[in-house]
Design an enzyme around this catalytic site. Structure first.
Site, PDB file in Angstrom:
ATOM      1  N   ALA A   1       0.828  -1.209   0.000  1.00 18.33           N
ATOM      2  CA  ALA A   1       0.000   0.000   0.000  1.00 18.33           C
ATOM      3  C   ALA A   1       0.862   1.259   0.000  1.00 18.33           C
ATOM      4  CB  ALA A   1      -0.927  -0.007   1.213  1.00 18.33           C
TER       5      ALA A   1
ATOM      6  N   TYR B   1       2.013   3.061  -5.780  1.00 20.72           N
ATOM      7  CA  TYR B   1       1.232   2.040  -6.461  1.00 20.72           C
ATOM      8  C   TYR B   1      -0.249   2.338  -6.222  1.00 20.72           C
ATOM      9  CZ  TYR B   1       5.837  -0.098  -6.623  1.00 20.72           C
ATOM     10  OH  TYR B   1       7.173  -0.315  -6.827  1.00 20.72           O
TER      11      TYR B   1
ATOM     12  N   ARG C   1      18.082   1.771   5.007  1.00 18.75           N
ATOM     13  CA  ARG C   1      19.536   1.839   5.247  1.00 18.75           C
ATOM     14  C   ARG C   1      19.900   1.241   6.609  1.00 18.75           C
ATOM     15  NH1 ARG C   1      24.009   3.182   3.506  1.00 18.75           N
ATOM     16  NH2 ARG C   1      24.357   5.293   4.223  1.00 18.75           N
TER      17      ARG C   1
ATOM     18  N   GLU D   1      50.852  -4.134  -4.477  1.00 19.86           N
ATOM     19  CA  GLU D   1      50.283  -2.800  -4.628  1.00 19.86           C
ATOM     20  C   GLU D   1      51.405  -1.765  -4.638  1.00 19.86           C
ATOM     21  OE1 GLU D   1      48.537   0.750  -4.742  1.00 19.86           O
ATOM     22  OE2 GLU D   1      47.487  -1.122  -5.198  1.00 19.86           O
TER      23      GLU D   1
ATOM     24  N   VAL E   1      54.405  -3.996  -9.791  1.00 18.61           N
ATOM     25  CA  VAL E   1      54.732  -5.195 -10.566  1.00 18.61           C
ATOM     26  C   VAL E   1      55.498  -4.790 -11.821  1.00 18.61           C
ATOM     27  CG1 VAL E   1      53.777  -7.112 -11.904  1.00 18.61           C
ATOM     28  CG2 VAL E   1      52.823  -6.557  -9.657  1.00 18.61           C
TER      29      VAL E   1
END
Length: 645
Positions: free
Chosen positions: A166, A170, A296, A413, A458
């Site tokens: 409800a 809608y 939330r 990293e 890297v």
């Protein structure tokens, strides 16, 4: 057991629930075109039941055939009972309880089909002469009967309860709200008349379910952004009527899709956690009804406090269970540090639902969402050493998945911290939860003993030293610094350096670039009482934001007095001004500082790819290293690659 209030049982009529957590109705796009239950939808629900949830509701389930849109679950015909029963049976077999959310979409159906739009009053379609007519008395009676018939089917399919939707604009909400209902017959005018359609639906449902079956009702606490909308006092008065008609439980939501209040339906990170709990508390107090808090709620301590303090009897934990289907078990066992928290990004759930390109909803934090069976982690029988370049969310997702499968990831990293761009994004206003999530991913990798090497870029030499079986390149992107005259001046910096705290800008600041990052930098700088102007080449700012986050960001720009200039190109930067070209004219914007935020470009992987190719080492590129995009893409690609190794 941790969080005793949250995990205490509750009895509603004849239904006994093991805890106070509700997995709510959320659109998934997992039904068939015709509205049938799929195995994908069953797997999705069962994963949350196995994860410890107390009560699972189906997504909105259409009760009225002529007005039910495609790809939405349906219950308007007996032919849907077997599929719905298969879902309920699977939930029960996994130890859960199941409810159907009964729904008639009103104007929501207009987006998906041409006919059967049921609304209280005539509405003219903007920009046309076409008027969608208000429902006739005959149609109202037909829909009321449909709700009753749908409730009968839910009982036949073996569900433990039903929920009457409800809210959210809608058709029931539209009839109840004076903002939408302009009728002058017995279904319009006074609150009693506006409530008539809803009360008839409730009675029809109640007449078709057993006495000991609970009836839930989803409502909005009040209307937002609507002139002459529902007040919370009117909602409380209506809820008392609904209780007399047979409603047992109030699921207190908020929002509507006709206005910016849509942000309250699927609240993004911009809204405070638990922003709607006070409304649930007041409605509970003044109606005396069992009440569910919504909005939330993504932390077990937060949820437990809501129950303990009497603000609500139960809580909806929806997207938090999308992000982590084991949320409930982890909370109950006190393993809160292992919970993968929803960050309210809306990228996979809401944006994924409204995007025609995405086949079903997904989740930045949980790429297995909607792929529960396919993505169940399998242990490898051939462990490999996998070198991962980059410790952002893509690299971390890959490392964690590989480790859990029994491989040996080595995560390198180049900087001195993990989290990458996602951690940086969390430095923007209202996005601290994203920074926390990035940090938490790094901590999880440490707890699971991933080999992590910080300050270690890297290189071909490192690959030669490590001798990995495979390499994953997740080295991300870097800010684009366009070739604009004056870009090298000392008062010019970039968005990343501002957010990272490596640079500052004050006074009159011009931000070049009005996408997500540019606007976040503008907001960040505006907190220091600076005067901010955003210059954007496109015809509007925030084009790369999802719709609900865009609502919040645009509201914040307005509140902070941030000026935006669209359709403008920055052609030169001077010591005390930015020169822009707009409408074939040039003008100068005086400024003390300039921040460049025109986007990001992938860092080059060419050297590493060539090395791997020459040495026959399988090499995968993921995330922003492919192309600068959203974090959702980064974690999805990481999950796919790590499962394929």
């Amino acid at each position: 057991m941790a969080f005793d209030n949250l995990f205490s049982p509750i009895k509603i009529r004849g239904l006994e629930l093991k805890n106070r957590i509700v997995f709510p109705a959320m659109g998934t796009k997992m039904a068939t075109e015709e509205g049938y239950v799929t195995q994908q939808l069953i797997d999705y629900h069962v994963a949350r039941v196995v994860g410890g949830c107390g009560l699972n509701f189906t997504e909105v389930c259409g009760v009225h055939g002529p007005s039910n849109p495609v790809k939405f679950l349906a219950i308007h015909d007996d032919k849907y009972i077997p599929g719905l029963k298969a879902l309920a049976d699977a939930i029960h077999a996994a130890g859960g309880k199941a409810g159907v959310q009964l729904w008639q979409g009103g104007m929501a159906a207009a987006s998906y089909q041409q006919g059967g739009i049921i609304i209280p009053s005539d509405i003219q379609v903007p920009g046309t002469d076409y008027v969608i007519p208000g429902a006739s008395i005959e149609t109202i009676k037909e829909v009321v009967k449909s709700f009753g018939e749908a409730a009968r089917r839910a009982v036949e399919a073996g569900y433990d309860c039903v929920e009457f939707h409800a809210g959210h604009n809608y058709s029931p909400h539209a009839f109840l709200s004076p903002a939408f209902n302009k009728r002058t017959d017995e279904y319009g005018g006074s609150l009693e008349n506006r409530a008539r359609y809803l009360l008839e639906c409730i009675r029809a449902i109640r007449e078709n379910i057993p006495e000991d079956m609970p009836l839930f009702m989803r409502i909005v606490a009040h209307d937002d952004y609507l002139e002459n909308g529902l007040t919370i006092e009117e909602m409380i008065a209506f809820c008392k009527m609904a209780r007399e008609a047979g409603v047992d439980v109030l699921n207190v939501s908020r929002g509507n899709f006709s206005t910016a209040a849509l942000k309250y339906e699927v609240p993004p990170v911009d809204l405070p956690r638990g922003f709607n709990v006070a409304n649930a508390e007041r409605i509970r107090k003044e109606t005396g009804m069992i009440t569910i808090a919504v909005g939330r709620i993504n932390d077990p301590a937060q949820a437990d406090e809501i129950i303990a303090s009497g603000k609500a009897d139960m809580v909806v934990i929806g997207r938090a269970q999308l992000a982590d289907p084991d949320f409930c078990n982890k909370a109950r066992e006190g393993r809160t540090e292992d919970i993968v928290k929803c960050v309210g990004c809306n990228q996979g759930c809401y944006d994924g639902f409204v995007s025609p390109e995405m086949p079903h909803i997904t989740c930045l934090r949980n790429p297995a969402l909607g792929r529960e069976a396919e993505y169940a982690l399998s242990k490898t029988d051939k462990p490999k050493k996998v070198l991962i370049a980059g410790g952002g969310v893509a690299g971390l997702e890959a490392a964690l998945t590989l480790k859990r499968r029994g491989h040996h990831p080595i995560l390198c990293e180049a900087s001195d911290s993990l989290g990458g761009q996602f951690r940086l994004a969390g430095m923007a206003p209202r996005k601290e939860e994203m920074k926390d999530a990035a940090i938490a991913m790094g901590e999880a990798a440490k707890r699971e003993n991933v080999d992590i090497r910080l300050s270690t870029p890297v290189t071909p030499e490192l690959i030669d030293e490590v001798k990995p079986d495979e390499v994953i390149l997740a080295i991300g992107s870097e800010p684009i610094m366009p070739n604009i005259p004056g870009i090298g001046l000392p008062h010019v910096t970039n968005s990343h350096d501002i957010l990272a705290g490596r640079a500052t800008a004050s006074g009159n600041v011009v931000v070049v670039g009005g996408g997500l990052v540019g606007l976040e930098v503008a907001e960040h700088l505006a907190e220091g009482n600076n005067s901010i102007t955003v210059v954007e080449m496109l015809d509007e700012v925030a084009k790369d934001l999802g719709y609900l986050r865009k609502i919040c960001v645009m509201e914040s720009l307005y509140m902070k007095g941030i000026k935006t200039i669209t359709g403008a190109k920055c052609v030169e930067i001077k010591e005390n001004a930015v020169v822009i070209e707009k409408d074939n004219k040039t003008e100068e914007i005086p400024c003390d500082a300039v921040v460049i935020a025109v986007g990001a470009k992938s860092r080059s992987t060419d050297e590493l790819v060539e090395y791997c190719k020459a040495h026959h080492i399988p090499c995968h590129i993921i995330g922003d290293a492919v192309r600068a995009r959203r974090a959702l893409n980064a974690t999805a690609e990481a999950a796919a690659v790590a499962r394929a190794v």
